[in-house]
Write a protein that holds these residues in place. Structure first.
Motif, PDB file in Angstrom:
ATOM      1  N   ASN A 196       0.472  -1.160   0.151  1.00 27.03           N
ATOM      2  CA  ASN A 196      -0.409  -0.031  -0.022  1.00 27.03           C
ATOM      3  C   ASN A 196       1.263   0.815   0.068  1.00 27.03           C
ATOM      4  O   ASN A 196       0.223   2.480   0.030  1.00 27.03           O
ATOM      5  N   ALA A 228       8.367   4.431   8.278  1.00 33.00           N
ATOM      6  CA  ALA A 228       7.274   5.006   8.197  1.00 33.00           C
ATOM      7  C   ALA A 228       7.879   6.879   7.662  1.00 33.00           C
ATOM      8  O   ALA A 228       7.249   7.709   7.023  1.00 33.00           O
ATOM      9  N   PRO A 270       1.806   6.683   2.144  1.00 38.34           N
ATOM     10  CA  PRO A 270       0.860   5.539   1.285  1.00 38.34           C
ATOM     11  C   PRO A 270       0.589   6.068  -0.710  1.00 38.34           C
ATOM     12  O   PRO A 270       0.910   7.177  -1.184  1.00 38.34           O
ATOM     13  N   ARG A 284      -2.308   6.262  -1.993  1.00 42.55           N
ATOM     14  CA  ARG A 284      -2.566   6.442  -1.602  1.00 42.55           C
ATOM     15  C   ARG A 284      -3.212   7.925  -1.786  1.00 42.55           C
ATOM     16  O   ARG A 284      -3.584   8.872  -2.808  1.00 42.55           O
ATOM     17  N   ALA A 285      -2.164   8.407  -1.304  1.00 44.67           N
ATOM     18  CA  ALA A 285      -2.259   9.764  -0.835  1.00 44.67           C
ATOM     19  C   ALA A 285      -0.853  10.722  -1.730  1.00 44.67           C
ATOM     20  O   ALA A 285      -1.215  11.559  -1.696  1.00 44.67           O
ATOM     21  N   ARG A 300      -3.423  11.119  -4.640  1.00 40.95           N
ATOM     22  CA  ARG A 300      -4.502  11.915  -4.360  1.00 40.95           C
ATOM     23  C   ARG A 300      -5.017  12.961  -5.378  1.00 40.95           C
ATOM     24  O   ARG A 300      -6.361  12.950  -5.551  1.00 40.95           O
ATOM     25  N   MET A 358      -4.925  -1.752  -4.637  1.00 40.76           N
ATOM     26  CA  MET A 358      -3.667  -2.968  -3.598  1.00 40.76           C
ATOM     27  C   MET A 358      -3.601  -4.809  -4.393  1.00 40.76           C
ATOM     28  O   MET A 358      -4.826  -4.517  -3.742  1.00 40.76           O
ATOM     29  N   ARG A 394       6.429  16.037   5.141  1.00 39.36           N
ATOM     30  CA  ARG A 394       6.805  15.805   5.931  1.00 39.36           C
ATOM     31  C   ARG A 394       7.741  14.756   6.404  1.00 39.36           C
ATOM     32  O   ARG A 394       8.710  14.450   7.188  1.00 39.36           O
ATOM     33  N   LEU A 401      -5.739  -1.601   8.230  1.00 43.04           N
ATOM     34  CA  LEU A 401      -5.643  -1.109   6.589  1.00 43.04           C
ATOM     35  C   LEU A 401      -5.695  -1.942   5.533  1.00 43.04           C
ATOM     36  O   LEU A 401      -6.581  -1.661   4.748  1.00 43.04           O
ATOM     37  N   GLU A 410      -8.252  -1.950   2.419  1.00 41.14           N
ATOM     38  CA  GLU A 410      -7.590  -2.111   1.164  1.00 41.14           C
ATOM     39  C   GLU A 410      -8.987  -2.667   0.487  1.00 41.14           C
ATOM     40  O   GLU A 410      -8.825  -2.828  -0.707  1.00 41.14           O
ATOM     41  N   GLU A 457     -12.126  -1.253  -0.730  1.00 36.80           N
ATOM     42  CA  GLU A 457     -11.825  -0.426  -1.956  1.00 36.80           C
ATOM     43  C   GLU A 457     -12.158  -1.223  -3.068  1.00 36.80           C
ATOM     44  O   GLU A 457     -12.874  -0.996  -4.169  1.00 36.80           O
ATOM     45  N   ARG A 498     -11.070  10.251   2.022  1.00 34.53           N
ATOM     46  CA  ARG A 498      -9.811  11.042   0.850  1.00 34.53           C
ATOM     47  C   ARG A 498      -9.292  10.297  -0.025  1.00 34.53           C
ATOM     48  O   ARG A 498      -9.020  10.317  -0.708  1.00 34.53           O
ATOM     49  N   ASP A 499      -9.212   8.663   0.491  1.00 32.57           N
ATOM     50  CA  ASP A 499      -8.592   8.203  -0.330  1.00 32.57           C
ATOM     51  C   ASP A 499      -8.914   6.720  -0.729  1.00 32.57           C
ATOM     52  O   ASP A 499      -8.243   6.554  -1.168  1.00 32.57           O
ATOM     53  N   PHE A 500     -10.239   6.810  -0.468  1.00 31.09           N
ATOM     54  CA  PHE A 500     -10.896   5.700  -0.654  1.00 31.09           C
ATOM     55  C   PHE A 500     -12.076   6.078  -1.107  1.00 31.09           C
ATOM     56  O   PHE A 500     -12.912   5.669  -0.831  1.00 31.09           O
ATOM     57  N   GLU A 522      -3.113  14.249   8.473  1.00 28.52           N
ATOM     58  CA  GLU A 522      -2.808  12.663   7.734  1.00 28.52           C
ATOM     59  C   GLU A 522      -2.252  11.934   9.063  1.00 28.52           C
ATOM     60  O   GLU A 522      -0.908  12.536  10.204  1.00 28.52           O
ATOM     61  N   SER A 536       0.577   9.610   9.945  1.00 35.15           N
ATOM     62  CA  SER A 536       1.695   9.191   9.128  1.00 35.15           C
ATOM     63  C   SER A 536       2.293   7.995   8.865  1.00 35.15           C
ATOM     64  O   SER A 536       3.656   8.081   7.920  1.00 35.15           O
ATOM     65  N   ARG A 585       0.863   5.187   7.600  1.00 34.82           N
ATOM     66  CA  ARG A 585       0.011   4.214   6.972  1.00 34.82           C
ATOM     67  C   ARG A 585       0.343   3.089   6.154  1.00 34.82           C
ATOM     68  O   ARG A 585       0.350   3.049   5.181  1.00 34.82           O
TER      69      ARG A 585
END
Lengths: 426, 426
Positions: A42, A61, A66, A68-69, A72, A81, A395, B144, B148, B151, B193-195, B412, B414, B416
């Protein structure tokens, strides 16, 4: 609609969200073209810094985000996925591990590479490579456990402690060089501060390469600078050495047998199974041989890019398996699809080489930008800047930059955690 | 030297480097007493924030630090990564999983607790608790992956999507409340936001408790405030509900059957096997019953503290299983050892209760400090301050604080990342 014709109604499908896949998705997303990005994970991973996760400097991390982010902002791009298990070229369809299938109008294969163990696939178990977050976390565990085990050895075992603290890295490219330097620093700083029974001299890091110099992509003067910097960190460089056997705790280099508590593989990659999916011609590393536009010679709607492709640049040079090449190839394939849909000609791919670099330890690097060759602290600052610049996401850049500054000031590795223990000891 | 006599020559041994064990080590280290801290892990974990690792808000390294680094400043304290498998009280010796043994002059057992599934140990497989980093990473993966999978469901499966996005948390204490709130926020913000195929309304989070209110340690007015805040996040609170059966994908509450893609256990703990190691009396949760000085009634050199002990405070109240109590008990045991060695009397342990709090989502909390009861944003700010304050290590405080600020401003998460996939899908 005939099953066999690529149509503009079916989406462009991109397999893999590495550097090549994301670069392609960005071009298609900006053009508003319906696109599906498929990845097994993902998250997109900034692989050039993965060795720092393996050596406890960064958290996973910090260098992953992600998919998706990341994508987006382009509403025409969707993310799936799943794992591709086959390609039906006639039906223009992918088979997915989940059991589903997916039609494509055009296809960009950017599924990357795994480590290759030449004719010895059984070595993979004893000398892992580092391609995914899980790989890196397991290597981090093995490195840190080796220190813990050496520390708690009883007096009668202590003569063999040096054997238990010999770390071997196979492969003298940028990954191998960076890994060997980072292991030497981690082990020696940790030993000095936190393991009273381990002295600096107990720790042995060996970097093995079959060639006659490290970093073959760089000029010989920088190879020599890198070798010198590694020696300064206490890394033993063994050139012209080939691995002839590997077993747990031991590695054979030619006729020479070395103890090795951890052996890591940074030598040679094999492409993903794209060639067999496609029934296409491949080179010795399994990379699909593509035309000058990066598409299959017999199918202009199927592109293969990044580490999965054996491509030749317009200037006749083979395209190297590096992140910048992957990005350029991904963007080229996407632009080629747009051009063809607009009825325009597709230019041949030309690789623009921005330079090569590798870092060695906490304040040394070598960099070759063609017009400029650097070694030492200036190259290291350049290396830090470039890697922060390309790290996806504002970030992450902040976090990694802050982490590096902290580590530079304190010598402290921030992620020295042993997790994923094989046998849950509780 | 007789085998059975505790001597001041043998070190004080502390089993477990949680809150209680570290507090004891600090007191003994400051006094220069030879001390060995044994833990199965190489890191101390700030468990109150572990639920944020499980819900993708923080990285593991943000809330964990190597035990060796934490205790580095006290030269008389050494650290051993190993697992205790038995205690020979007569010989004053620990048996270790590595095969070694370790003599102790005095012993402080602070080995913590695991989740208890009452009479249904088989539930552990379907409803994991979150006690270690590996637990948290696995839960993060499951949460998570559920998104997925929902989705990518095909059109004909979409009617059952709500079933595939029902998350159940069992246990209405602080951990359960915080977990349910964080899951609701993660799933709903990610969904928005993402799905694109998941709407807010598809996501269902159920918090189950067998009692008639949440957060029983807090006054009823704050329980009501917490329930209201959870409702605002869309969490369904089911009070007076008992789990009667658990299987993959389904949970029975009394006679009511609920689908559940992920079920998490935050109800009830069982102490580590210290009681059986010692052959000592234990309460119903397996906690060792200790005297007013926290030592075994029949052995003044063996102390049991933290979640492993059933202790009574000087004021007659049972000591609760919370971090502050663990710290106070650990420090008390260490001071008792020092007092006894100095020939002084050991006072009875008295628990000083600083208050209780729990956070719900991104800007709400409840806090009870005795003289002050707070709910809403002021309690949330207090919660953030207190947790940052107690987080071990200056760097971690900075990283977690920056992460929270970032998350607050951007919504957000961080971390994910889906890692540790059971079947490696590549």
């Amino acid at each position: 609609m005939a099953n066999s014709g690529a149509t503009d109604q079916d989406p462009v499908v991109i397999i893999g969200a590495g550097f090549a896949g994301l670069a392609a998705a960005r071009v298609l997303g900006a053009a508003g073209v319906a696109t599906v990005v498929i990845d097994r994970q993902n998250h997109h991973l900034f692989q050039p810094l993965l060795y720092q996760v393996a050596t406890a400097g960064l958290s996973a991390a910090d260098i992953a985000a992600p998919i998706r982010a990341i994508l987006r902002q382009w509403p025409s791009v969707s993310v799936l996925m799943d794992t591709v298990v086959g390609i039906d070229r006639a039906a223009r369809q992918l088979q997915l591990a989940s059991g589903g299938s997916l039609r494509f109008g055009a296809l960009i294969i950017a599924s990357g590479a795994r480590h290759a163990y030449f004719r010895n696939p059984e070595w993979a178990a004893h000398a892992p490579g580092i391609k995914t977050i899980d790989d890196a976390i397991r290597v981090r565990r093995d490195l840190l456990l080796a220190l813990e085990r050496a520390e708690t050895m009883r007096a009668e075992q202590r003569e063999t402690r040096a054997e238990h603290l010999t770390f071997v890295v196979v492969g003298g490219g940028p990954t191998g060089v960076e890994l060997a330097g980072a292991i030497a620093e981690l082990a020696r700083h940790a030993a000095e501060r936190d393991f009273p029974h381990i002295t600096r001299n107990c720790v042995r890091v060996v970097l093995v390469d079959s060639g006659d110099r490290l970093l073959k992509a760089l000029p010989p003067s920088l190879s020599a600078a890198a070798a010198q910097a590694l020696a300064g960190l206490g890394v033993e460089v063994r050139l012209n050495s080939r691995v002839t056997a590997l077993e747990p705790g031991r590695i054979m280099l030619g006729d020479d047998s070395l103890p090795a508590c951890v052996t890591l593989w940074a030598a040679g990659v094999a492409a993903s199974p794209a060639a067999s999916w496609l029934g296409a011609a491949a080179d010795g590393s399994g990379r699909v041989i593509v035309g000058s536009d990066l598409a299959l010679p017999d199918d202009p709607a199927i592109f293969v890019v990044g580490d999965t492709a054996a491509a030749t640049s317009r200037d006749g040079q083979p395209v190297p398996g590096v992140a910048t090449a992957a990005k350029q190839m991904g963007a080229h394939a996407a632009r080629a699809i747009l051009a063809r849909r607009a009825g325009q000609a597709v230019p041949a791919f030309r690789y623009r080489h921005p330079g090569s670099m590798a870092t060695i330890g906490r304040s040394h690097a070598v960099a070759d930008l063609g017009w400029l060759k650097l070694a030492g602290a200036p190259a290291w600052l350049l290396w830090c800047t470039v890697h922060l610049w390309f790290l996806a996401g504002f970030r992450n850049r902040l976090v990694v930059g802050a982490n590096w500054l902290w580590r530079y000031l304190t010598f402290e590795s921030s992620a020295r955690l042993i997790t994923q223990q094989e046998s849950d000891m509780r």
